[in-house]
Design an enzyme around this catalytic site. Structure first.
Site, PDB file in Angstrom:
ATOM      1  N   SER A 143       0.846  -1.185   0.000  1.00 43.47           N
ATOM      2  CA  SER A 143       0.000   0.000   0.000  1.00 43.47           C
ATOM      3  C   SER A 143       0.883   1.237   0.000  1.00 43.47           C
ATOM      4  O   SER A 143       1.937   1.261  -0.646  1.00 43.47           O
ATOM      5  CB  SER A 143      -0.944  -0.016   1.202  1.00 43.47           C
ATOM      6  OG  SER A 143      -1.793   1.105   1.192  1.00 43.47           O
ATOM      7  N   SER A 144       0.489   2.253   0.736  1.00 43.21           N
ATOM      8  CA  SER A 144       1.200   3.534   0.716  1.00 43.21           C
ATOM      9  C   SER A 144       0.867   4.322   1.967  1.00 43.21           C
ATOM     10  O   SER A 144      -0.258   4.251   2.476  1.00 43.21           O
ATOM     11  CB  SER A 144       0.778   4.331  -0.526  1.00 43.21           C
ATOM     12  OG  SER A 144       1.200   5.673  -0.442  1.00 43.21           O
ATOM     13  N   TYR A 157      -4.686   7.281  -6.686  1.00 47.22           N
ATOM     14  CA  TYR A 157      -3.701   6.294  -6.224  1.00 47.22           C
ATOM     15  C   TYR A 157      -4.000   5.850  -4.797  1.00 47.22           C
ATOM     16  O   TYR A 157      -4.101   4.653  -4.501  1.00 47.22           O
ATOM     17  CB  TYR A 157      -2.307   6.918  -6.326  1.00 47.22           C
ATOM     18  CG  TYR A 157      -1.174   6.070  -5.796  1.00 47.22           C
ATOM     19  CD1 TYR A 157      -0.561   5.120  -6.604  1.00 47.22           C
ATOM     20  CD2 TYR A 157      -0.698   6.236  -4.493  1.00 47.22           C
ATOM     21  CE1 TYR A 157       0.504   4.362  -6.131  1.00 47.22           C
ATOM     22  CE2 TYR A 157       0.355   5.476  -4.011  1.00 47.22           C
ATOM     23  CZ  TYR A 157       0.949   4.539  -4.825  1.00 47.22           C
ATOM     24  OH  TYR A 157       1.985   3.783  -4.357  1.00 47.22           O
ATOM     25  N   LYS A 161      -5.186   2.210  -3.102  1.00 46.99           N
ATOM     26  CA  LYS A 161      -4.415   1.552  -2.041  1.00 46.99           C
ATOM     27  C   LYS A 161      -5.277   1.348  -0.796  1.00 46.99           C
ATOM     28  O   LYS A 161      -5.145   0.333  -0.100  1.00 46.99           O
ATOM     29  CB  LYS A 161      -3.179   2.386  -1.709  1.00 46.99           C
ATOM     30  CG  LYS A 161      -2.134   2.425  -2.817  1.00 46.99           C
ATOM     31  CD  LYS A 161      -1.592   1.042  -3.132  1.00 46.99           C
ATOM     32  CE  LYS A 161      -0.339   1.099  -4.002  1.00 46.99           C
ATOM     33  NZ  LYS A 161       0.166  -0.256  -4.327  1.00 46.99           N
TER      34      LYS A 161
END
Length: 252
Positions: A143-144, A157, A161
């Site tokens: 993920s982020s 984005y 995620k």
């Protein structure tokens, strides 16, 4: 000792390359994927072989959802020809692209592309791979940090995620009966060529990110790979259904 095999998507460079190398250093054999960078992928294969492990690189475009079934067939074939087996042990869904797209400029085409690459492919590649994944194995999705803190231009984005994070909890619940774990690793800013090397090429941005990180710098690829290797080990096995942020303590 029984050979353990890890499949790392997007393993030709950046974080995926480091994940593949760290898993190999931990004694795992590797299937890694590339989209267009075949030469770089083969260089990673050679490095892994120099470590005394076996590795194979396969082409995979995670934007092409209809191609996932054919890719899994290729995985089955190399498992048979290279390892004389029909199964592997660890799935690391890492492949992805960066995109800084201001919300008011985002198009449906942008949305669909990032949906495919960062969520839909993870969802369905995992589904198609599960029959080949050994009981007691592990799945790690990437993920982020941007699902926790906001970075302008990352609305698509980060939303994808965030979907993967929710999916991973459900996945852990649904595959737990097979002894398979599923976790999310969420890197913070990392200095690689990701998103056009946005951090590496912008000293001002890099400095700002370092200043708001407790450890005083942005991340490097080598800060992440070892975490993946740990989660794909006996020592990391009891961690399950968790989001692990690896950001050096950004925006605390």
């Amino acid at each position: 000792m029984e050979t353990k095999i890890a499949l790392v998507t997007g393993g030709s460079r950046g974080l995926g390359k480091n994940m593949a190398l760290r898993l190999a250093e931990a004694g795992k054999d590797i299937i890694l994927t590339f989209n267009t960078k075949e030469e770089e992928a083969q260089d990673v294969v050679k490095t892994i072989e120099a470590l005394g492990r076996k590795a194979v690189a396969l082409q995979l475009d995670v934007n092409n959802i209809s191609g996932l079934g054919g890719f899994i067939t290729s995985v089955s074939e190399v498992l048979k020809t290279e390892w004389n087996t029909s199964t592997f042990d660890y799935l690391i869904n890492n492949a992805g692209v960066g995109a800084t797209i201001p919300y008011l400029e985002a198009t449906e085409e942008d949305f669909d592309r990032l949906l495919n690459i960062h969520f839909k492919s993870v969802y369905f590649l995992t589904q198609k791979a599960l029959p080949l994944l050994n009981d007691g194995g592990s799945i790690v999705n990437i993920s982020s940090g941007t699902t926790r803190f906001c970075n302008p231009g990352y609305s698509i984005y980060a939303s994808m995620k965030g979907a993967v994070e929710t999916f991973t909890r459900y996945l852990a619940k649904e595959v737990g009966a097979r002894g398979i774990t599923a976790n999310i690793v969420a890197p913070g800013p990392i200095e690689t060529d990701f998103n056009g090397a946005a951090i590496r090429n912008n000293p001002q941005i890099k400095g700002h990110l370092a200043n708001i990180t407790a450890l005083g710098r942005v991340g490097e690829a080598n800060d992440i790979g070892g975490i993946i290797a740990f989660l794909c080990s006996k020592d990391g096995y009891w961690i399950n259904g968790q989001r692990i942020e690896a950001s050096g303590g950004i925006s605390l």
